[in-house]
Design a protein around this motif. Structure first.
Motif, PDB file in Angstrom:
ATOM      1  N   ARG A 154      -7.764  35.653   2.008  1.00 20.77           N
ATOM      2  CA  ARG A 154      -6.587  36.055   3.259  1.00 20.77           C
ATOM      3  C   ARG A 154      -6.179  37.657   3.248  1.00 20.77           C
ATOM      4  O   ARG A 154      -6.737  38.394   4.601  1.00 20.77           O
ATOM      5  CB  ARG A 154      -4.918  35.504   3.284  1.00 20.77           C
ATOM      6  N   VAL A 155      -6.814  38.283   2.019  1.00 17.97           N
ATOM      7  CA  VAL A 155      -6.446  39.896   1.918  1.00 17.97           C
ATOM      8  C   VAL A 155      -7.619  39.887   2.733  1.00 17.97           C
ATOM      9  O   VAL A 155      -8.206  40.710   3.629  1.00 17.97           O
ATOM     10  CB  VAL A 155      -6.212  40.220   0.822  1.00 17.97           C
ATOM     11  N   SER A 156      -9.631  39.117   2.018  1.00 15.26           N
ATOM     12  CA  SER A 156     -10.363  40.190   2.123  1.00 15.26           C
ATOM     13  C   SER A 156     -10.377  39.216   3.728  1.00 15.26           C
ATOM     14  O   SER A 156     -11.551  40.073   4.511  1.00 15.26           O
ATOM     15  CB  SER A 156     -11.160  39.365   0.867  1.00 15.26           C
ATOM     16  N   ASP A 157     -10.418  38.308   4.368  1.00 11.31           N
ATOM     17  CA  ASP A 157     -10.246  38.273   5.574  1.00 11.31           C
ATOM     18  C   ASP A 157     -10.212  38.908   6.463  1.00 11.31           C
ATOM     19  O   ASP A 157     -10.819  39.204   7.329  1.00 11.31           O
ATOM     20  CB  ASP A 157      -9.517  36.641   5.787  1.00 11.31           C
ATOM     21  N   VAL A 158      -8.062  39.516   6.330  1.00 15.07           N
ATOM     22  CA  VAL A 158      -8.256  40.459   7.498  1.00 15.07           C
ATOM     23  C   VAL A 158      -9.153  41.812   7.452  1.00 15.07           C
ATOM     24  O   VAL A 158      -9.835  42.125   8.529  1.00 15.07           O
ATOM     25  CB  VAL A 158      -6.662  41.366   6.650  1.00 15.07           C
TER      26      VAL A 158
ATOM     27  N   CYS B 166     -10.811  34.550  -8.424  1.00 15.26           N
ATOM     28  CA  CYS B 166     -10.967  33.722  -7.442  1.00 15.26           C
ATOM     29  C   CYS B 166     -11.786  32.733  -8.161  1.00 15.26           C
ATOM     30  O   CYS B 166     -11.069  31.554  -7.503  1.00 15.26           O
ATOM     31  CB  CYS B 166     -11.054  34.592  -6.414  1.00 15.26           C
TER      32      CYS B 166
ATOM     33  N   THR C 170      -6.130  31.903  -2.878  1.00 14.56           N
ATOM     34  CA  THR C 170      -6.037  32.307  -1.019  1.00 14.56           C
ATOM     35  C   THR C 170      -5.090  33.167  -1.158  1.00 14.56           C
ATOM     36  O   THR C 170      -5.880  33.752   0.370  1.00 14.56           O
ATOM     37  CB  THR C 170      -4.813  30.945  -1.391  1.00 14.56           C
ATOM     38  N   PHE C 171      -4.490  34.268  -1.626  1.00 12.07           N
ATOM     39  CA  PHE C 171      -4.050  35.507  -1.333  1.00 12.07           C
ATOM     40  C   PHE C 171      -4.899  36.227  -1.449  1.00 12.07           C
ATOM     41  O   PHE C 171      -5.342  37.292  -0.261  1.00 12.07           O
ATOM     42  CB  PHE C 171      -3.030  35.698  -2.751  1.00 12.07           C
TER      43      PHE C 171
ATOM     44  N   LYS D 265      -3.816  29.950  -6.012  1.00  9.37           N
ATOM     45  CA  LYS D 265      -2.909  30.659  -5.117  1.00  9.37           C
ATOM     46  C   LYS D 265      -3.312  31.545  -5.377  1.00  9.37           C
ATOM     47  O   LYS D 265      -3.705  32.290  -4.152  1.00  9.37           O
ATOM     48  CB  LYS D 265      -1.256  31.039  -5.349  1.00  9.37           C
TER      49      LYS D 265
END
Ligand SMILES: Nc1ncnc2c1ncn2[C@@H]1O[C@H](COP(=O)(O)OP(=O)(O)O)[C@@H](O)[C@H]1O
Ligand SMILES: [Mg+2]
Lengths: 251, 290
Positions: free
Chosen positions: B120-124, B107, B116-117, B113
């Motif tokens: 976002r997964v880790s944010d979840v 990352c 970003t992907f 991209k």
């Protein structure tokens, strides 16, 4: 005299919060073999960006850069590594330009080792290079934080010379040093340039220093080259209003 | 003329104090690991043999740490528990550091991209209460201790990915990275030679410091019946079994508690020492008198 570097219509736009910011706009110039060309301009006008574009450390949006007549923009892999045997850079902050976890000697030898030179030979050569920049051998075993800025910059110059380059881009190589050290580094660069018939792109915001170092000068303002000519010409009879303010502010 | 060499001093090989500390904490940690590895051969008694006739004996010469309510020797169970607790924590830390570092490096270095992907997964994962998620995952996985490790790995990697990513982003544009490019080093070489060694400090420190937390989390899942299943000896579940006897027979909870405490402390101190050793700038700050 032949051209060693020919830059044409170089352009790079950064996007800051989605709004385009042209850091380098349509920059064209050339550099002769053995010449020391000055590039002056206030901080933030795009000098470093231009240098990094030429060295291929940053991808240009447009333009071409010829080194000895060969296009070097957009080269990848082995071809790009070959470019770096002809073109080298010296950075503004010497201490940051060496890996803090490796000795200066390691840094100087990296390019030799990458080209398959045996350890002993690389070490011998590293010592010779240190000698050329007037440092003694023990500096090879020091870490960047254990030497002064001037000494570190000498080591950085030695590192740049390790590949026997034709062209060295000095991006404000003396700006972070205090005045007396600055003068010593400038003398060193002048001597090396003479001895090795190096071509130098000498980026600097100090006009007096540029006048001392360079035959020819480019003046950059907001991403564009707005004036060029011999150093004396530009400084004594600036044509552009901006150059005049630049001259007035330092002399 | 050369500038004066006032601030130059010969590189102090890693300070003597640090080396001593490393030897001390390193060998204690090694001792714990060895205990874990050879647990079945060094227990004075059978950790699973029950005898209600000697239930809840206080520490004595025969049973140095006393016995639990089934009459099992606490010392043997603590030693046996080292294997379960330490190894599952080590395994968990290894899995999370490696996955997190790979994700974080990709990352941070690559951006775009993919970055970003993954972020976002880790944010979840980070937005969701970790333990709740782990409990849910562990009960779905139903895999005992390994299920618990997998569930915890799932919630723990984003933290490492974040640390590594921010470290990578902080140094990927450092002049020495560009200098390495100019020296003709490729991306892989740059990552392994110049990038990872420079970010290893915080990652290793976090990993070693996390050993304790991870151990506690595994223990927590075990307590809920989602990790080590009884009668397996595991420090966390031993502690929860002893909870009700804290006032009458404190040794049942204190023995595994102290084991966790000491282990966590040793790994923390080792973590600090390793960090000091891995980060020369840190070292310099400590050694230069101001
Ligand atoms: N990677 C980048 N992303 C966005 N903006 C940048 C980046 N690098 C440089 N800039 C911007 O481009 C402009 C020119 O910077 P630079 O080339 O470093 O100037 P100089 O070297 O002349 O001081 C500055 O305004 C700077 O903020
Ligand atoms: Mg600059």
């Amino acid at each position: 005299m032949e051209k060693i570097l020919e830059v044409k219509n170089l352009r790079k736009t950064f996007y800051k919060n989605r709004s385009p910011f042209p850091a380098v706009e349509d920059v064209s110039f050339h550099l002769m073999k053995g010449e020391c060309l000055g590039l002056v301009g206030e901080s933030g006008c795009g000098k470093s960006t231009a240098a990094r574009l030429i060295a291929g450390l940053l991808e240009a949006d447009r333009g071409s850069v010829g080194l000895e007549g060969e296009e070097i923009l957009g080269q990848k892999g082995k071809k790009k590594r070959d470019v770096y045997t002809k073109l080298q850079m010296v950075f503004q902050t010497p201490q940051d330009s060496f890996d803090p976890r490796r000795t200066l000697g390691d840094g100087i030898m990296e390019s030799m080792r990458n080209r398959g030179m045996k350890k002993d030979r690389a070490r011998e050569r590293m010592y010779r290079l240190l000698e050329q920049v007037e440092l003694d051998r023990s500096f090879g075993d020091r870490y960047p934080y254990e030497v002064s800025g001037g000494e570190c910059q000498r080591a950085a110059i030695a590192r740049a010379l390790a590949v026997d380059p034709l062209l060295v881009i000095c991006d404000e190589a003396t700006s972070a040093l205090d005045v007396t050290v600055q003068a010593q580094i400038v003398e060193l660069l002048k001597r090396l340039q003479r001895e090795r018939k190096l071509s130098l792109l000498f980026i600097c915001h100090d006009l007096a220093l540029v006048q001392h170092m360079c035959q020819r000068v480019l003046v950059m303002y907001q991403g564009k080259i707005i004036e060029q000519g011999t150093a004396d010409e530009v400084i004594q009879r600036p044509r552009e209003a901006y150059t005049r303010t630049l001259v007035d502010s330092v002399l | 003329m050369r500038e004066k060499k006032t601030i130059v001093r010969k590189q102090k090989a890693p300070g003597k104090g640090i080396k001593l500390k490393l030897i001390l904490w390193g060998s204690l940690a090694l001792l714990i690991l060895l205990t874990a590895a050879f647990a079945p051969y060094i227990t004075p008694h059978d950790p699973y043999e029950q005898d209600l006739g000697r239930a809840l004996w206080a520490p004595c010469r025969e049973y140095l740490l006393g016995t639990d309510r089934y009459g099992r020797d606490m010392l043997s169970r603590v030693i046996m528990g080292a294997r379960t607790s330490v190894f599952s924590a080590v395994l968990l830390v290894l899995i999370t550091t490696v996955t997190g570092s790979v994700a974080g490096t990709v990352c941070g270095y690559h951006g775009g991209k993919l970055d970003t992907f993954l972020m976002r997964v880790s944010d979840v994962f980070l937005a969701f209460p970790g333990m709740v998620f782990a409990i849910a995952a562990a009960s779905v996985l139903k895999g005992g201790l390994f299920g618990a490790v997998a569930a915890l790995a799932l919630i723990s990697w984003p933290k490492y990915a974040r640390i590594v990513r921010s470290q990578v982003m902080a140094i990927k544009n450092a002049p020495y990275m560009e200098a390495a490019r100019l020296a003709g080093s490729g991306t892989v070489k740059i990552i392994f030679r110049h990038m990872l060694p420079n970010i290893a400090g915080p990652v290793v420190t976090t990993a070693v410091l996390d050993m304790g937390t991870m151990m506690m989390e595994i223990a927590g899942l075990s307590f809920l019946g989602l990790g080590a299943a009884p009668p397996a000896a595991e420090w966390g579940s031993m502690m929860s079994n002893g909870r009700s006897m804290l006032q009458t027979s404190p040794w049942v909870i204190l023995a595994p508690g102290c084991a966790i405490f000491l282990t966590v402390m040793i790994f923390n101190l080792l973590g600090d020492t390793v960090r000091d050793l891995l980060d020369p700038r840190q070292r310099k700050k400590e050694e230069l008198p101001l």
